[in-house]
Design a protein around this motif. Structure first.
Motif, PDB file in Angstrom:
ATOM      1  N   PRO A  78       7.150 -23.468 -18.530  1.00 24.58           N
ATOM      2  CA  PRO A  78       8.206 -22.994 -19.441  1.00 24.58           C
ATOM      3  C   PRO A  78       8.147 -23.702 -20.791  1.00 24.58           C
ATOM      4  N   GLY A  79       8.390 -22.943 -21.850  1.00 28.06           N
ATOM      5  CA  GLY A  79       8.494 -23.521 -23.185  1.00 28.06           C
ATOM      6  C   GLY A  79       7.208 -24.118 -23.719  1.00 28.06           C
ATOM      7  N   LEU A  80       6.059 -23.810 -23.107  1.00 33.79           N
ATOM      8  CA  LEU A  80       4.812 -24.461 -23.492  1.00 33.79           C
ATOM      9  C   LEU A  80       4.425 -24.156 -24.940  1.00 33.79           C
ATOM     10  N   ASP A  81       4.509 -22.900 -25.333  1.00 37.15           N
ATOM     11  CA  ASP A  81       4.136 -22.541 -26.700  1.00 37.15           C
ATOM     12  C   ASP A  81       5.056 -23.215 -27.719  1.00 37.15           C
ATOM     13  N   ALA A  82       6.353 -23.213 -27.435  1.00 39.84           N
ATOM     14  CA  ALA A  82       7.305 -23.845 -28.359  1.00 39.84           C
ATOM     15  C   ALA A  82       7.064 -25.344 -28.441  1.00 39.84           C
ATOM     16  N   ALA A  83       6.745 -25.970 -27.307  1.00 40.85           N
ATOM     17  CA  ALA A  83       6.457 -27.407 -27.305  1.00 40.85           C
ATOM     18  C   ALA A  83       5.225 -27.713 -28.146  1.00 40.85           C
ATOM     19  N   ARG A  84       4.239 -26.825 -28.108  1.00 39.57           N
ATOM     20  CA  ARG A  84       3.039 -27.030 -28.921  1.00 39.57           C
ATOM     21  C   ARG A  84       3.331 -26.921 -30.413  1.00 39.57           C
ATOM     22  N   GLU A  85       4.322 -26.125 -30.768  1.00 37.57           N
ATOM     23  CA  GLU A  85       4.729 -26.067 -32.169  1.00 37.57           C
ATOM     24  C   GLU A  85       5.361 -27.382 -32.616  1.00 37.57           C
ATOM     25  N   LEU A  86       6.124 -28.014 -31.730  1.00 42.82           N
ATOM     26  CA  LEU A  86       6.848 -29.228 -32.096  1.00 42.82           C
ATOM     27  C   LEU A  86       5.990 -30.468 -32.112  1.00 42.82           C
ATOM     28  N   ALA A  87       5.001 -30.528 -31.222  1.00 43.61           N
ATOM     29  CA  ALA A  87       4.275 -31.770 -30.986  1.00 43.61           C
ATOM     30  C   ALA A  87       3.068 -31.925 -31.907  1.00 43.61           C
ATOM     31  N   ALA A  88       2.834 -33.153 -32.346  1.00 42.92           N
ATOM     32  CA  ALA A  88       1.635 -33.452 -33.116  1.00 42.92           C
ATOM     33  C   ALA A  88       0.436 -33.602 -32.199  1.00 42.92           C
ATOM     34  N   GLY A  89       0.653 -34.156 -31.010  1.00 40.12           N
ATOM     35  CA  GLY A  89      -0.416 -34.348 -30.039  1.00 40.12           C
ATOM     36  C   GLY A  89      -0.512 -33.164 -29.093  1.00 40.12           C
ATOM     37  N   PRO A  90      -1.477 -33.188 -28.170  1.00 39.00           N
ATOM     38  CA  PRO A  90      -1.657 -32.072 -27.239  1.00 39.00           C
ATOM     39  C   PRO A  90      -0.517 -31.960 -26.232  1.00 39.00           C
ATOM     40  N   VAL A  91      -0.213 -30.732 -25.840  1.00 41.09           N
ATOM     41  CA  VAL A  91       0.779 -30.449 -24.798  1.00 41.09           C
ATOM     42  C   VAL A  91       0.106 -29.549 -23.770  1.00 41.09           C
ATOM     43  N   VAL A  92       0.156 -29.939 -22.502  1.00 42.06           N
ATOM     44  CA  VAL A  92      -0.514 -29.192 -21.432  1.00 42.06           C
ATOM     45  C   VAL A  92       0.483 -28.910 -20.320  1.00 42.06           C
TER      46      VAL A  92
ATOM     47  N   PRO B 140       9.435 -22.791 -38.880  1.00 42.65           N
ATOM     48  CA  PRO B 140      10.057 -22.883 -40.209  1.00 42.65           C
ATOM     49  C   PRO B 140      11.488 -23.400 -40.126  1.00 42.65           C
ATOM     50  N   PRO B 141      11.892 -24.257 -41.043  1.00 46.75           N
ATOM     51  CA  PRO B 141      13.260 -24.791 -41.032  1.00 46.75           C
ATOM     52  C   PRO B 141      14.291 -23.677 -41.163  1.00 46.75           C
ATOM     53  N   LYS B 142      15.311 -23.771 -40.377  1.00 48.17           N
ATOM     54  CA  LYS B 142      16.436 -22.843 -40.482  1.00 48.17           C
ATOM     55  C   LYS B 142      17.634 -23.425 -39.744  1.00 48.17           C
ATOM     56  N   ARG B 143      18.789 -22.879 -40.005  1.00 50.44           N
ATOM     57  CA  ARG B 143      20.017 -23.373 -39.392  1.00 50.44           C
ATOM     58  C   ARG B 143      20.233 -22.712 -38.044  1.00 50.44           C
ATOM     59  N   TYR B 144      20.600 -23.517 -37.056  1.00 50.90           N
ATOM     60  CA  TYR B 144      21.021 -23.015 -35.753  1.00 50.90           C
ATOM     61  C   TYR B 144      22.510 -23.294 -35.608  1.00 50.90           C
ATOM     62  N   THR B 145      23.220 -22.439 -34.898  1.00 48.20           N
ATOM     63  CA  THR B 145      24.670 -22.578 -34.814  1.00 48.20           C
ATOM     64  C   THR B 145      25.129 -22.737 -33.369  1.00 48.20           C
TER      65      THR B 145
ATOM     66  N   GLY C  28      14.381 -30.244 -38.288  1.00 49.48           N
ATOM     67  CA  GLY C  28      14.761 -31.255 -39.266  1.00 49.48           C
ATOM     68  C   GLY C  28      16.040 -31.983 -38.890  1.00 49.48           C
ATOM     69  N   ALA C  29      16.730 -31.530 -37.831  1.00 45.91           N
ATOM     70  CA  ALA C  29      17.922 -32.235 -37.366  1.00 45.91           C
ATOM     71  C   ALA C  29      17.513 -33.595 -36.808  1.00 45.91           C
ATOM     72  N   PRO C  30      18.359 -34.635 -36.950  1.00 49.37           N
ATOM     73  CA  PRO C  30      18.000 -35.970 -36.449  1.00 49.37           C
ATOM     74  C   PRO C  30      17.836 -35.963 -34.935  1.00 49.37           C
ATOM     75  N   VAL C  31      16.857 -36.717 -34.454  1.00 45.75           N
ATOM     76  CA  VAL C  31      16.578 -36.805 -33.026  1.00 45.75           C
ATOM     77  C   VAL C  31      16.829 -38.227 -32.569  1.00 45.75           C
ATOM     78  N   ALA C  32      17.654 -38.391 -31.531  1.00 45.42           N
ATOM     79  CA  ALA C  32      17.940 -39.718 -31.007  1.00 45.42           C
ATOM     80  C   ALA C  32      16.734 -40.251 -30.244  1.00 45.42           C
ATOM     81  N   ALA C  33      16.467 -41.559 -30.386  1.00 39.74           N
ATOM     82  CA  ALA C  33      15.371 -42.170 -29.636  1.00 39.74           C
ATOM     83  C   ALA C  33      15.722 -42.169 -28.155  1.00 39.74           C
TER      84      ALA C  33
END
Length: 255
Positions: A80-94, A229-234, A243-248
């Motif tokens: 699940p969500g593999l393609d979307a995860a690949r968009e977010l990640a700089a490194g490989p996602v498998v 692409p950046p956009k607003r989610y509601t 671009g929203a802040p991500v907690a460590a």
């Protein structure tokens, strides 16, 4: 090297099992962190479950990126969500379905998948086609044991073993793919018991991510898998705006 393994459901005991399998497969110098989302279903056994698991999964991918993970594994057999995860990640996602099915093709001419519920077999066939291994995948079998019952049903191991043996005896498969991350601890035992290679997708995915990172390779960002692409989610999805802040994550704090 740091690899984040994400169990997309919220069951901590399954995350622990997945983490043990992942760490056992990782090579020297590779740290593995196994996590699960803070929101989502307890198990993933339907299209509905899968859809609602993806936001929590993506939150974990984003947090792992912020913490410096070099690559990620999606530890659910539906990938699940593999393609979307690949968009977010700089490194490989498998994903573990992709990793295990492709690994099985190196081990024999044909393989069979043994999974949990019959209702999920259609997705396994679909993924075999997507990953280009439909011709090698001879059968997909279900033992009709719910995902969470893999931990509690005393007959689970024997039923899975019997199904694996029948895949070999009846369908003549050269290798077996375990179709659930909750079966990750069974592969070595079943390989000896059944007499053919039995592939755990968690272990396979970890070693593939590890190899890709060592080779300096990652998902191409030229087209489809470029950052969204950046956009607003509601509403409830407001935090997922790019671009929203991500907690460590907690594991980063303790490293």
């Amino acid at each position: 090297m740091l690899i984040q393994v994400v169990n997309p459901n919220t069951t901590a005991s399954m995350t622990d099992l997945i983490g043990r399998s992942a760490r056992a497969a990782a090579g020297p110098g590779t740290a593995v962190v196994a996590v699960h989302p803070e929101m989502g279903p307890a198990s993933i056994e339907s299209h509905y479950d899968e859809a609602l698991a993806v936001p929590g999964l993506l939150a974990r991918i984003a947090a792992g990126e912020a913490a410096g993970a070099d690559g990620h594994v999606v530890a659910c057999f539906g990938d699940p969500g593999l393609d979307a995860a690949r968009e977010l990640a700089a490194g490989p996602v498998v994903g573990i379905a992709e990793a295990s099915m492709r690994t099985a093709t190196y081990l024999g001419r044909t393989f069979g998948v043994v999974t949990t519920l019959q209702r999920t077999t259609g997705r396994a066939w679909e993924l075999a086609g997507r990953y280009g291994v439909r011709e090698q995948c001879r059968t997909v079998r279900a033992v009709e044991i719910p995902v969470l019952a893999l931990e509690s049903d005393p007959a689970a191991r024997s039923r899975i073993a019997a199904e694996c043996a029948d895949v070999v005896g009846t369908d003549g498969c050269d290798a077996i793919v375990l179709g659930c991350a909750g079966m990750a601890d069974l592969a070595a035992e079943l390989t000896v018991r059944i007499g053919v290679p039995v592939v755990d997708g968690v272990a396979a995915a970890v070693t593939i991510v590890e190899g890709l990172v060592r080779l300096g390779l990652s998902t191409g960002k030229r087209g489809e898998f470029a950052a969204p692409p950046p956009k607003r989610y509601t509403g409830a999805l407001e935090q997922f705006g790019v671009g929203a802040p991500v907690a460590a994550p907690e594991w980063e704090v303790s490293r």
